[in-house]
Design a protein around this motif. Sequence first.
Motif, PDB file in Angstrom:
ATOM      1  N   GLN A 163      32.767  30.153  51.177  1.00 22.76           N
ATOM      2  CA  GLN A 163      33.012  31.686  51.689  1.00 22.76           C
ATOM      3  C   GLN A 163      32.698  32.702  50.925  1.00 22.76           C
ATOM      4  O   GLN A 163      32.138  33.929  51.434  1.00 22.76           O
ATOM      5  CB  GLN A 163      34.434  31.496  52.322  1.00 22.76           C
ATOM      6  N   PHE A 164      33.093  32.674  49.565  1.00 20.68           N
ATOM      7  CA  PHE A 164      32.909  33.750  48.541  1.00 20.68           C
ATOM      8  C   PHE A 164      31.264  33.771  48.675  1.00 20.68           C
ATOM      9  O   PHE A 164      30.893  35.181  48.420  1.00 20.68           O
ATOM     10  CB  PHE A 164      33.454  33.333  47.286  1.00 20.68           C
ATOM     11  N   LEU A 165      30.352  33.166  48.587  1.00 20.23           N
ATOM     12  CA  LEU A 165      28.919  33.258  48.407  1.00 20.23           C
ATOM     13  C   LEU A 165      28.479  33.680  49.980  1.00 20.23           C
ATOM     14  O   LEU A 165      27.548  34.605  49.829  1.00 20.23           O
ATOM     15  CB  LEU A 165      28.320  31.767  48.442  1.00 20.23           C
ATOM     16  N   GLU A 166      28.955  33.562  51.070  1.00 20.26           N
ATOM     17  CA  GLU A 166      28.673  34.010  52.257  1.00 20.26           C
ATOM     18  C   GLU A 166      28.884  35.455  52.346  1.00 20.26           C
ATOM     19  O   GLU A 166      28.137  36.473  53.050  1.00 20.26           O
ATOM     20  CB  GLU A 166      29.337  33.249  53.407  1.00 20.26           C
ATOM     21  N   GLU A 167      29.926  35.872  51.734  1.00 14.56           N
ATOM     22  CA  GLU A 167      30.379  37.271  51.779  1.00 14.56           C
ATOM     23  C   GLU A 167      29.560  38.061  50.512  1.00 14.56           C
ATOM     24  O   GLU A 167      29.957  39.106  50.289  1.00 14.56           O
ATOM     25  CB  GLU A 167      31.956  37.483  51.494  1.00 14.56           C
ATOM     26  N   GLY A 168      28.561  37.233  49.732  1.00 18.91           N
ATOM     27  CA  GLY A 168      27.656  37.966  48.683  1.00 18.91           C
ATOM     28  C   GLY A 168      28.293  37.964  47.305  1.00 18.91           C
ATOM     29  O   GLY A 168      27.624  38.604  46.313  1.00 18.91           O
ATOM     30  N   GLY A 169      29.145  37.203  47.345  1.00 17.83           N
ATOM     31  CA  GLY A 169      29.919  36.964  45.883  1.00 17.83           C
ATOM     32  C   GLY A 169      29.044  36.346  45.008  1.00 17.83           C
ATOM     33  O   GLY A 169      28.543  35.283  45.290  1.00 17.83           O
ATOM     34  N   ARG A 170      28.980  36.431  43.843  1.00 16.55           N
ATOM     35  CA  ARG A 170      28.019  35.819  42.792  1.00 16.55           C
ATOM     36  C   ARG A 170      28.645  35.715  41.353  1.00 16.55           C
ATOM     37  O   ARG A 170      28.244  35.078  40.488  1.00 16.55           O
ATOM     38  CB  ARG A 170      26.550  36.768  42.510  1.00 16.55           C
ATOM     39  N   SER A 171      29.979  36.313  41.353  1.00 15.95           N
ATOM     40  CA  SER A 171      30.700  36.483  39.972  1.00 15.95           C
ATOM     41  C   SER A 171      31.807  35.381  39.680  1.00 15.95           C
ATOM     42  O   SER A 171      32.890  35.526  40.508  1.00 15.95           O
ATOM     43  CB  SER A 171      31.075  37.785  39.836  1.00 15.95           C
ATOM     44  N   PHE A 172      31.604  34.580  38.673  1.00 19.93           N
ATOM     45  CA  PHE A 172      32.747  33.677  38.332  1.00 19.93           C
ATOM     46  C   PHE A 172      34.054  34.294  37.999  1.00 19.93           C
ATOM     47  O   PHE A 172      35.254  34.000  38.487  1.00 19.93           O
ATOM     48  CB  PHE A 172      32.305  32.653  37.372  1.00 19.93           C
ATOM     49  N   GLN A 173      33.853  35.494  37.436  1.00 23.45           N
ATOM     50  CA  GLN A 173      35.045  36.481  36.653  1.00 23.45           C
ATOM     51  C   GLN A 173      35.545  36.860  38.050  1.00 23.45           C
ATOM     52  O   GLN A 173      37.061  36.936  38.205  1.00 23.45           O
ATOM     53  CB  GLN A 173      34.516  37.478  36.017  1.00 23.45           C
ATOM     54  N   ARG A 174      35.085  37.108  39.268  1.00 21.30           N
ATOM     55  CA  ARG A 174      35.738  37.541  40.655  1.00 21.30           C
ATOM     56  C   ARG A 174      36.414  36.383  40.974  1.00 21.30           C
ATOM     57  O   ARG A 174      37.583  36.661  41.918  1.00 21.30           O
ATOM     58  CB  ARG A 174      34.952  38.600  41.442  1.00 21.30           C
ATOM     59  N   TRP A 175      35.767  35.114  41.201  1.00 23.78           N
ATOM     60  CA  TRP A 175      36.117  34.155  42.253  1.00 23.78           C
ATOM     61  C   TRP A 175      37.339  33.559  41.546  1.00 23.78           C
ATOM     62  O   TRP A 175      38.012  33.020  42.458  1.00 23.78           O
ATOM     63  CB  TRP A 175      34.873  33.367  42.562  1.00 23.78           C
ATOM     64  N   LEU A 176      37.241  33.208  40.312  1.00 20.65           N
ATOM     65  CA  LEU A 176      38.273  32.371  40.011  1.00 20.65           C
ATOM     66  C   LEU A 176      39.583  32.823  40.002  1.00 20.65           C
ATOM     67  O   LEU A 176      40.464  32.047  40.427  1.00 20.65           O
ATOM     68  CB  LEU A 176      38.152  32.114  38.393  1.00 20.65           C
ATOM     69  N   PRO A 177      39.984  34.166  39.847  1.00 21.56           N
ATOM     70  CA  PRO A 177      41.301  34.558  40.191  1.00 21.56           C
ATOM     71  C   PRO A 177      41.780  34.169  41.592  1.00 21.56           C
ATOM     72  O   PRO A 177      42.700  34.280  42.008  1.00 21.56           O
ATOM     73  CB  PRO A 177      41.349  35.881  39.947  1.00 21.56           C
ATOM     74  N   GLN A 178      40.632  34.264  42.502  1.00 22.08           N
ATOM     75  CA  GLN A 178      40.924  34.354  44.026  1.00 22.08           C
ATOM     76  C   GLN A 178      41.616  32.884  44.444  1.00 22.08           C
ATOM     77  O   GLN A 178      42.222  32.664  45.306  1.00 22.08           O
ATOM     78  CB  GLN A 178      39.935  34.650  44.836  1.00 22.08           C
TER      79      GLN A 178
END
Length: 209
Positions: A163-178
Amino acid sequence: MMSESSPSNPQLAALILAGGKSSRMGEDKAQILWEGKPLLQRVCEVACHCASQVYYITPWPERYESMLSPEHLSGRTVQALPETDHKKGPLGALSEGLSQIEAEWVLLLACDLPLLDPAIVQQWATQLPHLPPESLALVPKQGTLWHPMCGFYRRSALEPLRQFLEEGGRSFQRWLPQIGATPLEVGTAEFRMLRNFNTPGDLHAPSPE
């Protein structure tokens, strides 16, 4: 020197990233020799001491077949996984790996970590059975900075990652806290171990103390 003991956690697989462009290095980092061995081979050796199954993901599996044969890895076998879309970076590679690996946990490793200490990684892995189900990752963290290229990811992290990738996310630093990642403390030995190599100058720089 690494011991010859078998990995103690059958629910842990390792996934090594070998699909980067190595643009700052100017040559394929996976094939660069460090103390006489290609970086990718060294990381695979550590992974074989920490996980029951070891995989590497790359768009070019044939490039590394000879260096990763069982005779180069004390008889252990590592399996290549095809990376179909390396434009999504390491997060995309992790997503592809989690979708193909059946172990409960995946140890993600960059191929440019020649100072990896299997004892530290194995000690970290002993924490996995004690994590609550809602914690989807166990990752070294220093201050506000995560070190995701030597971290553990639960298989159930796949859907939130997609889901994070589909929304355009590419950063571990943003994804990990989520995803409720649990931080691992980084001391002096861990900091040294996590040093990676991005440029030719890094290969000749003194090791951090």
